[in-house]
Enzyme design. Structure first.
Site, PDB file in Angstrom:
ATOM      1  N   LYS A 101       0.794  -1.230   0.000  1.00 33.61           N
ATOM      2  CA  LYS A 101       0.000   0.000   0.000  1.00 33.61           C
ATOM      3  C   LYS A 101       0.829   1.283   0.000  1.00 33.61           C
ATOM      4  O   LYS A 101       0.385   2.318  -0.468  1.00 33.61           O
ATOM      5  CB  LYS A 101      -0.964  -0.017   1.178  1.00 33.61           C
ATOM      6  CG  LYS A 101      -2.036  -1.098   1.001  1.00 33.61           C
ATOM      7  CD  LYS A 101      -3.300  -0.760   1.719  1.00 33.61           C
ATOM      8  CE  LYS A 101      -4.436  -1.664   1.287  1.00 33.61           C
ATOM      9  NZ  LYS A 101      -4.234  -3.069   1.707  1.00 33.61           N
ATOM     10  N   GLU A 123      -9.645   6.465   3.786  1.00 32.72           N
ATOM     11  CA  GLU A 123     -10.481   5.497   4.482  1.00 32.72           C
ATOM     12  C   GLU A 123      -9.596   4.300   4.785  1.00 32.72           C
ATOM     13  O   GLU A 123      -8.592   4.072   4.120  1.00 32.72           O
ATOM     14  CB  GLU A 123     -11.637   5.058   3.579  1.00 32.72           C
ATOM     15  CG  GLU A 123     -11.290   3.938   2.582  1.00 32.72           C
ATOM     16  CD  GLU A 123     -10.264   4.329   1.521  1.00 32.72           C
ATOM     17  OE1 GLU A 123     -10.081   5.539   1.278  1.00 32.72           O
ATOM     18  OE2 GLU A 123      -9.620   3.428   0.938  1.00 32.72           O
ATOM     19  N   SER A 390       1.779  -9.821  -0.882  1.00 37.43           N
ATOM     20  CA  SER A 390       1.446  -8.398  -0.810  1.00 37.43           C
ATOM     21  C   SER A 390       1.759  -7.749   0.535  1.00 37.43           C
ATOM     22  O   SER A 390       1.955  -6.539   0.613  1.00 37.43           O
ATOM     23  CB  SER A 390      -0.029  -8.192  -1.145  1.00 37.43           C
ATOM     24  OG  SER A 390      -0.849  -9.023  -0.345  1.00 37.43           O
TER      25      SER A 390
END
Ligand SMILES: *Cc1c(COP(=O)(O)O)cnc(C)c1O
Length: 408
Positions: A101, A123, A390
Site C-alpha cells: 500500500k 479510508e 502483498s
C-alpha cells in the site's frame, strides 16, 4: 472476430478510455460537487505521470522511504513441499509499513503536494492503508484524517495507535456495519465539503476515474521489478502469476507488465470466507452482479433489490463487496482468471509458510499462497510460478492466535 479478439493479448495502454471506462466497467458515479475535483485530479495526474521530474522524485522515495526494489525470493522449501513448479515470492511484505500500500500512498501524497493540497483524507478497513497514508503524511508534513469504522477500530486497535503516533487523526464511523464501506462514505462526505484544500488518497484500484488507473499505475513498479528479476534469475518469464484480490491494487500492479504476454497465465484469488453462500464470502465473481458502488460500475455482491450483501473473510483487506473495474474487464477477455480461497485453507497455508520459509504472510496474501500451492503441485518441475506476497502477517498474529485458541 470477437472470439479471436478474446484470444489475443490486450493493448494494456489503451485502458481506460478518457471517461475512465474499462469496457462496460469503471466510469464516474459521484455527486456533482465532486465532478470538478475528479477532473482536476485527472488533469494533474496526467501532467505528473508524463513529467520525468515527478517520476524521478517518486522513484527516489520508493527507494529511500519504502525500501524498493523488493526481493524476488525463491521459496525452496515450499517448492520441495509441493514437488512441482518452482515457487517464487515477490516480497512486498518487506516494504515500509508492511505491505504494497505504501507504493500508492507515496505516489498520491506527492501528487497532493504538487496540487498544493495541504490536507489529506483516507479510508481504511483493517488499517493498513491508513497506516501507509499516515506515514507519508508525516513524512511530507501534510494534515491527515483517516476514517475508520468503529468496529474496525476496536478490532485493529494497534493500527489506530500507529496512525495516531504518526500524527494522523483517526475518526470513528458509527453508521451501518461500522466497517470499511461506511468509512468510505464518510471520507467522500468530507471530500465534498472540503474539496478545495483536501486530497482523498483512495487505497485500492476502485472508485471513480481517475482512481482505478492512478492506483494501478503507482503499483506497476511491482510487475516491472518481477520482469527484470525473473529474467535475470531464470532467463525467461514465469508460466503463471498469482495474486490476491480485494479491490485489486496489488494484483493489477503485479500483472500489468505481463498482460500482453500470452504465455504468462494470470490468476486473481478472492476471499471464499466460510464458503460460497450468501453473506459468508467476498468472492465477487462467485455470484456478484453488475452494479454501481461508491463511484464505480463493476461486479458487486448484492441482493435482487441491489442492496449490498454482507461479506465475510478472515482477512479484512479482502472483505469488500466490489472488485476493481479493470479486473472485471480482463476477466471478460479471459486474460485474468479468478479463483477463491476459504478461511480454513488460509489458516493452514499461513502456518505452512511460516514454518517452512520463516516468513509470516499477511492473511490477504495467504489467499494467493493457497491457490499457488495447489497450482504448483499440478505444474511441472521445470515450470515457474510467481506469487505476490502483498504484505506481512505481523498485523494478523493476534487474530490467528485467537482462532487457534492460543492465549497470548
Ligand atoms: C489491503 C491489502 C490487500 C487488498 O487490497 P488490494 O487492493 O486488492 O491489493 C491485499 N494484501 C494486503 C497485505 C493488504 O494490506
Amino acid at each position: 472476430m470477437p472470439a479471436a479478439a478474446t484470444q489475443s493479448p490486450v493493448d494494456r495502454f489503451s485502458l481506460p478510455d478518457s471517461g475512465g471506462h474499462f469496457g462496460p466497467y469503471g466510469g464516474v458515479f459521484v455527486p456533482e460537487t465532486l465532478m470538478t475535483a475528479l477532473q482536476e485530479l485527472g488533469a494533474a495526474y496526467e501532467v505528473a505521470r508524463n513529467d520525468p521530474a515527478f517520476q524521478q522524485e517518486l522513484r527516489h522515495h520508493l527507494k529511500e522511504f519504502a525500501g524498493r526494489p523488493t526481493e524476488l525470493y525463491f521459496a525452496e522449501r515450499l517448492t520441495q513441499h509441493c514437488g512441482g513448479a518452482k515457487i517464487y515470492l515477490k516480497r512486498e511484505d518487506l516494504l515500509h509499513t508492511g505491505a504494497h500500500k505504501i507504493n500508492n500512498a507515496l505516489g498520491q501524497a506527492l501528487l497532493a503536494r504538487r496540487m498544493g493540497k495541504k490536507r489529506v483524507i483516507a479510508e481504511t478497513g483493517a488499517g493498513q492503508h491508513g497506516v501507509a497514508t499516515a506515514a507519508v503524511c508525516a513524512k511530507f508534513g501534510l494534515d491527515c484524517v483517516v476514517y475508520m469504522g468503529a468496529v474496525d477500530m476496536e478490532r485493529q486497535a494497534l493500527n489506530v495507535f500507529r496512525m495516531r503516533l504518526m500524527g494522523a487523526e483517526v475518526r470513528g464511523v458509527e453508521a451501518g456495519q461500522k466497517t470499511l464501506k461506511e468509512a468510505i462514505n464518510e471520507a467522500m462526505r468530507d471530500w465534498v465539503t472540503n474539496v478545495r484544500g483536501t486530497h482523498y488518497i483512495l487505497g485500492s484500484a476502485l472508485g471513480s476515474h481517475p482512481y482505478p488507473m492512478m492506483v494501478r499505475d503507482f503499483h506497476r513498479v511491482i510487475g516491472r521489478e518481477v520482469r527484470e528479476q525473473i529474467l535475470a534469475r531464470e532467463g525467461r518469464l514465469p508460466d503463471e502469476m498469482i495474486a490476491c484480490v480485494g479491490g485489486g491494487s496489488n494484483a493489477i500492479g503485479f500483472f500489468f507488465e505481463f498482460l500482453e504476454e500470452a504465455n504468462v497465465r494470470l490468476v486473481g484469488v478472492e476471499a471464499g470466507g466460510r464458503g460460497i453462500r450468501r453473506g459468508d464470502h467476498a468472492a465477487r465473481f462467485e455470484g456478484g452482479k453488475l452494479g454501481v458502488l461508491q463511484g464505480c460500475k463493476t461486479y458487486i455482491l448484492q441482493n435482487d433489490d441491489g442492496q449490498i450483501e454482507l461479506t465475510h473473510s478472515v482477512s479484512a483487506g479482502l472483505d469488500y463487496a466490489a472488485i476493481g473495474p479493470e479486473h472485471a474487464f480482463y476477466r471478460d477477455r479471459n486474460r485474468i482468471s479468478f479463483a477463491y480461497a476459504c478461511d480454513d485453507e488460509v489458516m493452514e497455508a499461513f502456518k505452512l509458510c511460516s514454518r517452512l520459509e520463516g516468513i509470516i504472510p499477511a492473511l490477504e496474501s495467504t489467499h494467493a499462497l493457497v491457490h499457488g500451492l495447489k497450482r504448483a503441485k499440478e505444474m511441472r518441475r521445470d515450470e515457474i510460478l510467481v506469487i505476490n506476497l502483498s504484505g506481512r502477517g505481523d498485523k494478523d498474529v493476534q487474530q490467528v492466535a485467537k482462532i487457534l485458541g492460543v492465549t497470548l
